[in-house]
Write a protein that holds these residues in place. Structure first.
Motif, PDB file in Angstrom:
ATOM      1  N   THR A 203       0.861  -1.182   0.000  1.00  0.00           N
ATOM      2  CA  THR A 203       0.000   0.000   0.000  1.00  0.00           C
ATOM      3  C   THR A 203       0.896   1.231   0.000  1.00  0.00           C
ATOM      4  OG1 THR A 203      -1.669  -1.172   1.292  1.00  0.00           O
ATOM      5  CG2 THR A 203      -1.845   1.227   1.194  1.00  0.00           C
ATOM      6  N   GLN A 204       0.685   2.102  -0.987  1.00  0.00           N
ATOM      7  CA  GLN A 204       1.435   3.347  -1.055  1.00  0.00           C
ATOM      8  C   GLN A 204       0.458   4.512  -1.156  1.00  0.00           C
ATOM      9  OE1 GLN A 204       3.943   2.483  -4.527  1.00  0.00           O
ATOM     10  NE2 GLN A 204       5.736   2.532  -3.196  1.00  0.00           N
ATOM     11  N   GLY A 205       0.663   5.501  -0.308  1.00  0.00           N
ATOM     12  CA  GLY A 205      -0.138   6.711  -0.368  1.00  0.00           C
ATOM     13  C   GLY A 205       0.755   7.890  -0.684  1.00  0.00           C
ATOM     14  N   GLY A 206       0.461   8.624  -1.736  1.00  0.00           N
ATOM     15  CA  GLY A 206       1.285   9.763  -2.125  1.00  0.00           C
ATOM     16  C   GLY A 206       1.633   9.688  -3.594  1.00  0.00           C
ATOM     17  N   ALA A 207       2.236  10.732  -4.094  1.00  0.00           N
ATOM     18  CA  ALA A 207       2.559  10.815  -5.527  1.00  0.00           C
ATOM     19  C   ALA A 207       3.960  10.289  -5.806  1.00  0.00           C
ATOM     20  CB  ALA A 207       2.466  12.278  -5.975  1.00  0.00           C
ATOM     21  N   GLY A 208       4.170   9.837  -7.051  1.00  0.00           N
ATOM     22  CA  GLY A 208       5.493   9.457  -7.511  1.00  0.00           C
ATOM     23  C   GLY A 208       6.020   8.147  -6.953  1.00  0.00           C
ATOM     24  N   GLN A 209       5.150   7.205  -6.620  1.00  0.00           N
ATOM     25  CA  GLN A 209       5.562   5.936  -6.020  1.00  0.00           C
ATOM     26  C   GLN A 209       5.949   4.910  -7.087  1.00  0.00           C
ATOM     27  OE1 GLN A 209       6.050   6.312  -3.029  1.00  0.00           O
ATOM     28  NE2 GLN A 209       4.307   6.877  -1.792  1.00  0.00           N
ATOM     29  N   THR A 210       6.906   4.027  -6.760  1.00  0.00           N
ATOM     30  CA  THR A 210       7.372   2.983  -7.674  1.00  0.00           C
ATOM     31  C   THR A 210       7.315   1.634  -6.962  1.00  0.00           C
ATOM     32  OG1 THR A 210       8.909   4.535  -8.693  1.00  0.00           O
ATOM     33  CG2 THR A 210       9.302   2.195  -9.088  1.00  0.00           C
ATOM     34  N   ILE A 211       6.855   0.597  -7.696  1.00  0.00           N
ATOM     35  CA  ILE A 211       6.796  -0.754  -7.137  1.00  0.00           C
ATOM     36  C   ILE A 211       7.379  -1.737  -8.152  1.00  0.00           C
ATOM     37  CG2 ILE A 211       5.291  -2.638  -6.383  1.00  0.00           C
ATOM     38  CD1 ILE A 211       3.282  -0.561  -5.472  1.00  0.00           C
ATOM     39  N   ILE A 212       8.228  -2.641  -7.677  1.00  0.00           N
ATOM     40  CA  ILE A 212       8.733  -3.743  -8.484  1.00  0.00           C
ATOM     41  C   ILE A 212       8.478  -5.029  -7.707  1.00  0.00           C
ATOM     42  CG2 ILE A 212      10.753  -4.819  -9.531  1.00  0.00           C
ATOM     43  CD1 ILE A 212      11.972  -2.009  -9.776  1.00  0.00           C
ATOM     44  N   VAL A 213       7.765  -5.975  -8.329  1.00  0.00           N
ATOM     45  CA  VAL A 213       7.422  -7.238  -7.670  1.00  0.00           C
ATOM     46  C   VAL A 213       7.895  -8.396  -8.544  1.00  0.00           C
ATOM     47  CG1 VAL A 213       5.538  -8.727  -6.890  1.00  0.00           C
ATOM     48  CG2 VAL A 213       5.423  -6.260  -6.494  1.00  0.00           C
ATOM     49  N   ASN A 214       8.554  -9.365  -7.922  1.00  0.00           N
ATOM     50  CA  ASN A 214       8.956 -10.587  -8.613  1.00  0.00           C
ATOM     51  C   ASN A 214       8.552 -11.768  -7.735  1.00  0.00           C
ATOM     52  OD1 ASN A 214      10.135 -12.694  -9.953  1.00  0.00           O
ATOM     53  ND2 ASN A 214      12.231 -11.957  -9.730  1.00  0.00           N
ATOM     54  N   GLN A 215       7.517 -12.487  -8.155  1.00  0.00           N
ATOM     55  CA  GLN A 215       7.089 -13.689  -7.445  1.00  0.00           C
ATOM     56  C   GLN A 215       7.275 -14.881  -8.369  1.00  0.00           C
ATOM     57  OE1 GLN A 215       3.011 -12.492  -6.366  1.00  0.00           O
ATOM     58  NE2 GLN A 215       3.595 -12.708  -4.224  1.00  0.00           N
ATOM     59  N   SER A 216       8.073 -15.859  -7.943  1.00  0.00           N
ATOM     60  CA  SER A 216       8.248 -17.060  -8.750  1.00  0.00           C
ATOM     61  C   SER A 216       7.715 -18.252  -7.963  1.00  0.00           C
ATOM     62  CB  SER A 216       9.720 -17.263  -9.104  1.00  0.00           C
ATOM     63  OG  SER A 216      10.492 -17.408  -7.932  1.00  0.00           O
ATOM     64  N   GLY A 217       7.067 -19.177  -8.651  1.00  0.00           N
ATOM     65  CA  GLY A 217       6.454 -20.336  -8.012  1.00  0.00           C
ATOM     66  C   GLY A 217       4.978 -20.393  -8.343  1.00  0.00           C
ATOM     67  N   GLU A 218       4.243 -21.193  -7.590  1.00  0.00           N
ATOM     68  CA  GLU A 218       2.823 -21.396  -7.867  1.00  0.00           C
ATOM     69  C   GLU A 218       1.959 -20.800  -6.763  1.00  0.00           C
ATOM     70  OE1 GLU A 218       2.452 -25.598  -8.121  1.00  0.00           O
ATOM     71  OE2 GLU A 218       3.510 -25.744 -10.022  1.00  0.00           O
ATOM     72  N   ASP A 219       0.717 -20.461  -7.154  1.00  0.00           N
ATOM     73  CA  ASP A 219      -0.319 -20.024  -6.217  1.00  0.00           C
ATOM     74  C   ASP A 219       0.095 -18.846  -5.345  1.00  0.00           C
ATOM     75  OD1 ASP A 219      -2.048 -22.097  -7.110  1.00  0.00           O
ATOM     76  OD2 ASP A 219      -1.004 -23.521  -5.784  1.00  0.00           O
ATOM     77  N   ASN A 220       0.819 -17.898  -5.940  1.00  0.00           N
ATOM     78  CA  ASN A 220       1.211 -16.692  -5.216  1.00  0.00           C
ATOM     79  C   ASN A 220       0.168 -15.599  -5.444  1.00  0.00           C
ATOM     80  OD1 ASN A 220       3.673 -17.724  -4.196  1.00  0.00           O
ATOM     81  ND2 ASN A 220       4.602 -17.438  -6.196  1.00  0.00           N
ATOM     82  N   LEU A 221       0.023 -14.708  -4.489  1.00  0.00           N
ATOM     83  CA  LEU A 221      -0.979 -13.662  -4.540  1.00  0.00           C
ATOM     84  C   LEU A 221      -0.346 -12.314  -4.257  1.00  0.00           C
ATOM     85  CD1 LEU A 221      -4.008 -12.786  -4.607  1.00  0.00           C
ATOM     86  CD2 LEU A 221      -4.027 -13.208  -2.145  1.00  0.00           C
ATOM     87  N   SER A 222      -0.664 -11.318  -5.068  1.00  0.00           N
ATOM     88  CA  SER A 222      -0.201  -9.956  -4.847  1.00  0.00           C
ATOM     89  C   SER A 222      -1.387  -9.023  -4.781  1.00  0.00           C
ATOM     90  CB  SER A 222       0.716  -9.486  -5.991  1.00  0.00           C
ATOM     91  OG  SER A 222       1.886 -10.224  -6.034  1.00  0.00           O
TER      92      SER A 222
END
Length: 181
Positions: A157-176
């Motif tokens: 959860t990010q509140g505010g301007a100019g936010q960056t997110i990088i997500v790498n999930q490897s495997g099965e049945d993962n939730l983001s």
């Protein structure tokens, strides 16, 4: 009138021992500290050593938490890491691994909360049924999360301007779950 203090060595009758509950870690270590002046068989931190919390206030702080849940001879342990930072330009890094041969960490939890501008957060987890939660309130923050394994959960959860997110999930049945407001 003469008292016998000791029986002869030929007596083989053992005295009956009273059954008692073993001391808790805290009791045992407390008695060691009183008797010896130091802890001999461990430390009070040992019973909660797998849980690490860091709280920092102000600007330009860095929090690095590295946890290893096992080794070649023992089983995986539940790891919990929490980093709370208030202020600007803070960095928080949490790494949770398990070096036990052929095993990965299970049900580990990583939590980062940052309030302020230009904060950076990184979480790296390896295992199954892991949970990572990152909350950033402020502007120009960045989050990077890597999860390897199956059944893992991630909430950012990010509140505010100019936010960056990088997500790498490897495997099965993962939730983001990602919310930028």
């Amino acid at each position: 009138f003469r008292r016998v203090l000791f029986r002869s060595a030929a007596s083989t009758q053992e005295p009956e021992l009273v059954a008692v509950e073993p001391w808790s870690i805290k009791e045992r270590l407390g008695f060691e500290k009183v008797a010896l002046g130091f802890y001999l068989s461990g430390h009070l931190f040992d019973q909660s050593g797998d849980e690490v919390r860091r709280t920092q206030g102000g600007n330009n702080n860095q929090s690095t938490i590295t946890q290893n849940g096992g080794n070649a001879t023992n089983s995986a342990r539940l790891l919990t890491a929490t980093s709370n930072q208030a202020g600007d330009d803070n960095i928080s890094t949490i790494t949770q691994t398990n070096s036990r041969i052929g095993a990965a960490g299970a049900s580990n939890r990583a939590s980062v909360t940052q309030n302020g501008d230009q904060n950076r957060s990184g979480v790296s987890q390896d295992g199954v049924q892991l949970t990572a939660t990152v909350v950033q309130n402020g502007t120009n923050g960045s989050v990077g999360v890597t999860q390897s394994g199956s059944g893992n959960g991630l909430s950012i959860t990010q509140g505010g301007a100019g936010q960056t997110i990088i997500v790498n999930q490897s495997g099965e049945d993962n939730l983001s779950e990602i919310l930028q407001a």
